[in-house]
Design an enzyme around this catalytic site. Sequence first.
Site, PDB file in Angstrom:
ATOM      1  N   HIS A 139       6.353 -35.096   7.991  1.00 29.44           N
ATOM      2  CA  HIS A 139       6.709 -35.619   9.202  1.00 29.44           C
ATOM      3  C   HIS A 139       4.818 -35.576   9.916  1.00 29.44           C
ATOM      4  CE1 HIS A 139      10.552 -35.165   9.879  1.00 29.44           C
ATOM      5  NE2 HIS A 139      10.645 -34.016  10.012  1.00 29.44           N
ATOM      6  N   SER A 169      18.741 -36.070  19.156  1.00 28.34           N
ATOM      7  CA  SER A 169      19.148 -35.289  17.916  1.00 28.34           C
ATOM      8  C   SER A 169      18.323 -34.128  17.581  1.00 28.34           C
ATOM      9  CB  SER A 169      18.584 -36.327  16.803  1.00 28.34           C
ATOM     10  OG  SER A 169      18.971 -36.104  15.533  1.00 28.34           O
ATOM     11  N   TYR A 227      15.172 -47.415  11.779  1.00 30.15           N
ATOM     12  CA  TYR A 227      16.426 -46.918  11.559  1.00 30.15           C
ATOM     13  C   TYR A 227      17.628 -47.670  12.158  1.00 30.15           C
ATOM     14  CZ  TYR A 227      20.465 -43.350  12.379  1.00 30.15           C
ATOM     15  OH  TYR A 227      21.545 -42.513  12.287  1.00 30.15           O
ATOM     16  N   ARG A 293      25.004 -35.318  11.885  1.00 30.98           N
ATOM     17  CA  ARG A 293      25.904 -35.441  13.278  1.00 30.98           C
ATOM     18  C   ARG A 293      26.497 -36.702  13.445  1.00 30.98           C
ATOM     19  NH1 ARG A 293      24.846 -35.435  19.008  1.00 30.98           N
ATOM     20  NH2 ARG A 293      22.964 -37.008  18.583  1.00 30.98           N
TER      21      ARG A 293
HETATM   22  P1  PAP Z   1      14.551 -34.105   9.907  1.00 35.34           P
HETATM   23  O1  PAP Z   1      13.625 -34.707  10.842  1.00 35.34           O
HETATM   24  O2  PAP Z   1      15.074 -32.640  10.438  1.00 35.34           O
HETATM   25  O3  PAP Z   1      14.643 -34.248   8.619  1.00 35.34           O
HETATM   26  P2  PAP Z   1      16.760 -36.596  10.114  1.00 35.34           P
HETATM   27  O4  PAP Z   1      17.292 -36.391   8.788  1.00 35.34           O
HETATM   28  O5  PAP Z   1      15.314 -37.031  10.328  1.00 35.34           O
HETATM   29  O6  PAP Z   1      16.298 -34.850  10.456  1.00 35.34           O
HETATM   30  O7  PAP Z   1      17.334 -36.654  11.306  1.00 35.34           O
HETATM   31  C1  PAP Z   1      18.737 -36.195  11.470  1.00 35.34           C
HETATM   32  C2  PAP Z   1      19.662 -37.377  12.092  1.00 35.34           C
HETATM   33  O8  PAP Z   1      19.941 -38.471  11.285  1.00 35.34           O
HETATM   34  C3  PAP Z   1      21.016 -37.146  12.888  1.00 35.34           C
HETATM   35  O9  PAP Z   1      20.969 -37.882  13.865  1.00 35.34           O
HETATM   36  P3  PAP Z   1      22.003 -37.832  15.234  1.00 35.34           P
HETATM   37  O10 PAP Z   1      21.747 -36.382  15.618  1.00 35.34           O
HETATM   38  O11 PAP Z   1      21.589 -38.642  16.206  1.00 35.34           O
HETATM   39  O12 PAP Z   1      23.401 -37.914  14.607  1.00 35.34           O
HETATM   40  C4  PAP Z   1      21.723 -37.575  11.647  1.00 35.34           C
HETATM   41  O13 PAP Z   1      23.063 -37.699  11.968  1.00 35.34           O
HETATM   42  C5  PAP Z   1      21.144 -38.917  10.976  1.00 35.34           C
HETATM   43  N1  PAP Z   1      21.576 -38.894   9.740  1.00 35.34           N
HETATM   44  C6  PAP Z   1      21.409 -38.168   8.791  1.00 35.34           C
HETATM   45  N2  PAP Z   1      22.310 -38.891   7.774  1.00 35.34           N
HETATM   46  C7  PAP Z   1      22.320 -39.809   7.885  1.00 35.34           C
HETATM   47  C8  PAP Z   1      23.001 -41.157   7.293  1.00 35.34           C
HETATM   48  N3  PAP Z   1      23.084 -40.988   5.848  1.00 35.34           N
HETATM   49  N4  PAP Z   1      23.131 -42.192   7.879  1.00 35.34           N
HETATM   50  C9  PAP Z   1      22.870 -42.370   9.305  1.00 35.34           C
HETATM   51  N5  PAP Z   1      22.278 -41.241   9.877  1.00 35.34           N
HETATM   52  C10 PAP Z   1      22.036 -40.146   9.266  1.00 35.34           C
END
Ligand code: PAP
Length: 327
Positions: A139, A169, A227, A293
């Site tokens: 990060h 998020s 994204y 999520r």
């Molecule tokens: P991190 O920075 O802790 O690694 P990261 O994976 O970047 O977390 O972010 C999580 C977000 O990606 C969540 O978004 P939300 O809270 O708005 O829902 C999560 O749902 C989303 N996410 C994880 N996996 C996927 C996926 N396969 N496709 C789309 N979005 C995803």
Amino acid sequence: MAELPMNLRDDNISEETKTLISSLPRERDSQGKLCKYQGCWYYYNTLQALINFQTNFQPRDSDIVLASFPKSGTTWLKALAIAILERSKQNSDDPLTHPLLSDNPHGIVPFFEIDMYLKTATPDLTKFSTSSPSLFSTHMPLHTMKEGLKDSPCKVVYLCRDVKDALISRWYFRCKYQNKQVAGSILESMFESFCSGVSFYDPFWDHALSYWSGSLENPKQVLFMRYEEMKTEPYVQVKRLAEFLGYPFTKEEEESGLVNKVLELCSLRNLSGLEVNKTGKTWMNVDNNSYFRKGEVGDWKNYLTPEMETKIDMIIEEKLQGSGLRL
Ligand code: PAP
């Protein structure tokens, strides 16, 4: 209250780093002590980890780094990169050998400053990233990471997300690991910190700009992805990613439907339904299910007031002025 994760604490820093910290801008937030290093705010243990990384990491030219601001879709990007590199396993007779079926993407692609260099300055790298080529993640902003990459031409992929969605998020994630109710007061304080640019890995605008400029200066080394584009045109974007990484899909693979299989394997619905992601934990003892999520674009509209929206938009517009980057 649950114990803070190690990367947010200040109990693992060397005397040298203590001296460095005393010369840096410092702040405190509800989670702990922050200092500003190379233009970005870190909790002290994370600063130590990234100094360990900058000093000791020995990159190989084939290494690939997946970078992002927190909560921008890192888990998804990691899954896609793994699925691209390991796609022969998806077509094999025994698809159960696929790494994504037995581990969370964060278990397969370690963070430099969270998983690898947090506990020790000289980790045993053979324990991490067993894929070939090796996949790592971070990060950190680009200029800080580049010090660790030395002059290596490693490829770097940055995933950028609407910062209002990333904020929501992060709010949910923070409340979850702190075992707290998802309260509006916590969001308000995170919003204020975001706007002032004083929060873990902030200021967001400088973070995004470091990778944006890097991608303009050296498009063969730094790929800037979004994204929202991955959501609206996943097929195009996953092909773009594979091509950039040097593993383009062949015509035969496309015709056999492999691109769609990769996307399906990495979909939020599929990943979050896997046993390992429903019940497992990461090295940092975070529940794998907290990385999944809603995955929606524009979810912030359900939580931020119009005033908050306007304030964030105005700050971002001002900070990005003249850069060519639009968020
Ligand atoms: P991190 O920075 O802790 O690694 P990261 O994976 O970047 O977390 O972010 C999580 C977000 O990606 C969540 O978004 P939300 O809270 O708005 O829902 C999560 O749902 C989303 N996410 C994880 N996996 C996927 C996926 N396969 N496709 C789309 N979005 C995803």
